[in-house]
Write a protein that holds these residues in place. Sequence first.
Motif, short mmCIF file in Angstrom:
data_model
loop_
_atom_site.label_atom_id
_atom_site.label_comp_id
_atom_site.label_asym_id
_atom_site.label_seq_id
_atom_site.Cartn_x
_atom_site.Cartn_y
_atom_site.Cartn_z
N TYR A 210 0.82 -1.26 -0.13
CA TYR A 210 0.01 0.04 -0.10
C TYR A 210 0.86 1.32 -0.06
O TYR A 210 0.30 2.30 -0.63
CB TYR A 210 -0.82 -0.03 1.03
CG TYR A 210 -1.96 -1.16 1.12
CD1 TYR A 210 -2.13 -1.90 0.02
CD2 TYR A 210 -2.58 -1.24 2.41
CE1 TYR A 210 -3.16 -2.93 -0.04
CE2 TYR A 210 -3.77 -2.23 2.37
CZ TYR A 210 -3.85 -3.11 1.10
OH TYR A 210 -4.89 -4.30 1.25
N ASN A 212 3.54 1.62 -1.40
CA ASN A 212 4.15 2.01 -3.00
C ASN A 212 2.98 2.28 -3.96
O ASN A 212 3.10 2.81 -4.79
CB ASN A 212 4.92 0.78 -3.35
CG ASN A 212 6.28 0.75 -2.56
OD1 ASN A 212 7.14 1.52 -2.86
ND2 ASN A 212 6.68 0.04 -1.46
N GLY A 214 -0.18 3.23 -3.62
CA GLY A 214 -1.33 4.10 -3.06
C GLY A 214 -1.27 5.31 -4.07
O GLY A 214 -2.31 5.92 -4.63
N PRO A 215 -0.21 6.01 -4.18
CA PRO A 215 -0.11 7.44 -4.95
C PRO A 215 0.11 6.92 -6.46
O PRO A 215 -0.04 7.91 -7.20
CB PRO A 215 1.22 7.92 -4.57
CG PRO A 215 2.08 6.77 -4.16
CD PRO A 215 1.03 5.81 -3.48
N THR A 216 -0.27 5.86 -7.11
CA THR A 216 -0.35 5.51 -8.49
C THR A 216 -1.76 6.00 -8.97
O THR A 216 -1.83 5.83 -10.34
CB THR A 216 0.27 4.28 -8.75
OG1 THR A 216 -0.70 3.28 -8.02
CG2 THR A 216 1.68 3.82 -8.26
N TYR A 217 -2.89 5.84 -8.21
CA TYR A 217 -4.15 6.35 -8.58
C TYR A 217 -4.22 7.77 -8.80
O TYR A 217 -3.64 8.63 -8.24
CB TYR A 217 -5.11 5.81 -7.53
CG TYR A 217 -5.43 4.15 -7.76
CD1 TYR A 217 -6.14 3.78 -8.54
CD2 TYR A 217 -4.50 3.31 -6.92
CE1 TYR A 217 -6.56 2.38 -8.59
CE2 TYR A 217 -4.96 2.17 -7.04
CZ TYR A 217 -5.83 1.73 -7.90
OH TYR A 217 -6.37 0.26 -8.05
N MET A 218 -5.12 8.03 -9.73
CA MET A 218 -5.60 9.25 -10.07
C MET A 218 -6.73 9.78 -9.31
O MET A 218 -6.78 11.00 -8.86
CB MET A 218 -5.80 9.55 -11.70
CG MET A 218 -4.46 9.48 -12.48
SD MET A 218 -4.81 9.74 -14.32
CE MET A 218 -5.11 11.54 -14.11
N PRO A 220 -8.86 11.09 -6.67
CA PRO A 220 -8.61 11.26 -5.31
C PRO A 220 -9.02 10.40 -4.12
O PRO A 220 -8.46 10.12 -3.05
CB PRO A 220 -9.28 12.55 -5.24
CG PRO A 220 -9.62 13.22 -6.51
CD PRO A 220 -9.76 11.87 -7.31
N ARG A 223 -6.36 7.31 -3.69
CA ARG A 223 -5.41 7.78 -3.26
C ARG A 223 -5.66 8.05 -1.74
O ARG A 223 -4.78 7.55 -1.04
CB ARG A 223 -4.69 9.01 -3.65
CG ARG A 223 -4.58 8.96 -5.15
CD ARG A 223 -4.22 10.38 -5.87
NE ARG A 223 -2.99 11.04 -5.25
CZ ARG A 223 -1.90 11.03 -5.62
NH1 ARG A 223 -1.33 10.26 -6.67
NH2 ARG A 223 -1.11 11.55 -4.81
N GLN A 224 -6.53 8.57 -1.22
CA GLN A 224 -6.86 8.64 0.15
C GLN A 224 -7.24 7.50 1.00
O GLN A 224 -6.69 7.30 2.16
CB GLN A 224 -8.04 9.92 0.38
CG GLN A 224 -7.78 11.29 -0.18
CD GLN A 224 -8.95 12.09 -0.66
OE1 GLN A 224 -10.01 11.85 -0.29
NE2 GLN A 224 -8.74 13.12 -1.40
N TYR A 226 -6.16 4.61 0.28
CA TYR A 226 -4.81 3.80 0.35
C TYR A 226 -3.88 4.49 1.40
O TYR A 226 -3.24 3.91 2.05
CB TYR A 226 -4.09 3.72 -1.06
CG TYR A 226 -4.36 2.29 -1.92
CD1 TYR A 226 -3.80 1.15 -1.86
CD2 TYR A 226 -5.45 2.56 -2.88
CE1 TYR A 226 -4.22 0.01 -2.56
CE2 TYR A 226 -5.80 1.58 -3.74
CZ TYR A 226 -5.30 0.41 -3.55
OH TYR A 226 -5.59 -0.75 -4.32
N GLN A 227 -3.96 5.65 1.60
CA GLN A 227 -2.94 6.27 2.36
C GLN A 227 -3.79 5.96 3.78
O GLN A 227 -3.05 5.74 4.82
CB GLN A 227 -3.49 7.98 2.30
CG GLN A 227 -2.26 8.70 3.13
CD GLN A 227 -2.69 10.10 2.74
OE1 GLN A 227 -3.22 10.82 3.07
NE2 GLN A 227 -1.43 10.54 2.07
#
Length: 400
Positions: A210, A212, A214-218, A220, A223-224, A226-227
Amino acid sequence: MTFNPLQERGIPLDRQLRNWSELNVTPIDPDHVDPYTRCRIIAMNGIEVEAILFSHQFTRRCPDPAVKQQLAQVRYIEAQQQKAVNWLLPGLASVLETTIAYEQVAVDLTAWVARMEPDPYLKQAYQFGVLEDFDHLYRYANLYEMIEHRKAEKIVDNLTEVTPGRPTYLHHRHPIDNLRQPYDKTATEPISKLHALTIMAAEQQTMNFYMNVGPTYMEPIARQLYQEIGLIEEEHVTHYESLVDPGETWWEQLLDHEYNECYLYHSFMETESDPKVRAIWELHLNMELEHLRLAAELFKRYDGRDPQEVVAPALPAPVTFEPNKAYLRELLETQIDFTTIGTGYVQEAHERFEQLQAQIHGGEAPPSERVIDENRAKSGREYRLETEGPHPVPSLRADR
């Protein structure tokens, strides 16, 4: 028939190196594979990653050049094993599909371990954690429906229910309340040590994954989410790794790691339904038997003890991926409102928990709640996969 890996002989280390064609494994077919074959692959990847990371940490603290050389040789083979195992996953699967499979592993592997664990305190640790993984599966399944327009039942195949567990927003706890009391290495049963290593490794790979992807999605919300869940996976690694007795020597830990790999490869070889994947489990088991022999020799030389003093004389019953629906429903009915305080558990929110909740949420709805609201608005209802009658409705004593 009992199987004592310390008395078996595997493939000599100098014959274990594979070339590219041998490492070029055929991936599973995501549309026809048994979901639990996928789960076994993900679980063993986590075990191999832990073996590699542990060996690196050992090497950084080991002053003996000969031992460092042996660790390096075995670690290179472990790295090849990890590549072969993880590359069984198909490139056709999206990151979110793999995420849902990761959470299915967390749910059914942790539930099985909880059912089999003989120590009441360790059992409670697994019962507590699995209700949170259960809820993560539900949140990701709703995200999957919302952004990929597909249903998680295609992945979990009705083997694992997809419904709310302990709500994800309640998983954020003060860091000191994620530490558990370690088992006593001189008193605990060998199977308990294997359980702790297995679940720690599984949660560690989920945390790393997660962090690595998580930020590969566009989107919002993706991304949030997964964060948020990535932060909770760090809590889970802390929760499980703190169960391990810190008094275990490096040699003892190495022995336990190698024994656990033998145990899991043997378990999965015995229970695997896919012949091609089973052949990989069998090959890797025969490699790990030699790794265990080498670790046992180091243990005898540097710890001055017989390995039979710290590991089981024969492999326990195989680790089994199987549905745990009734067990999870029972936990939902009895432990949904648990949180932690110190190294224990309570059913009421306490001051330290409430302060952390207020700080991290800041008066806003967290991503794990918004993903349900957004999917409900987009799809007309939230996504759930329930079987065998109505599911218990969570009742919480802690309010957001």
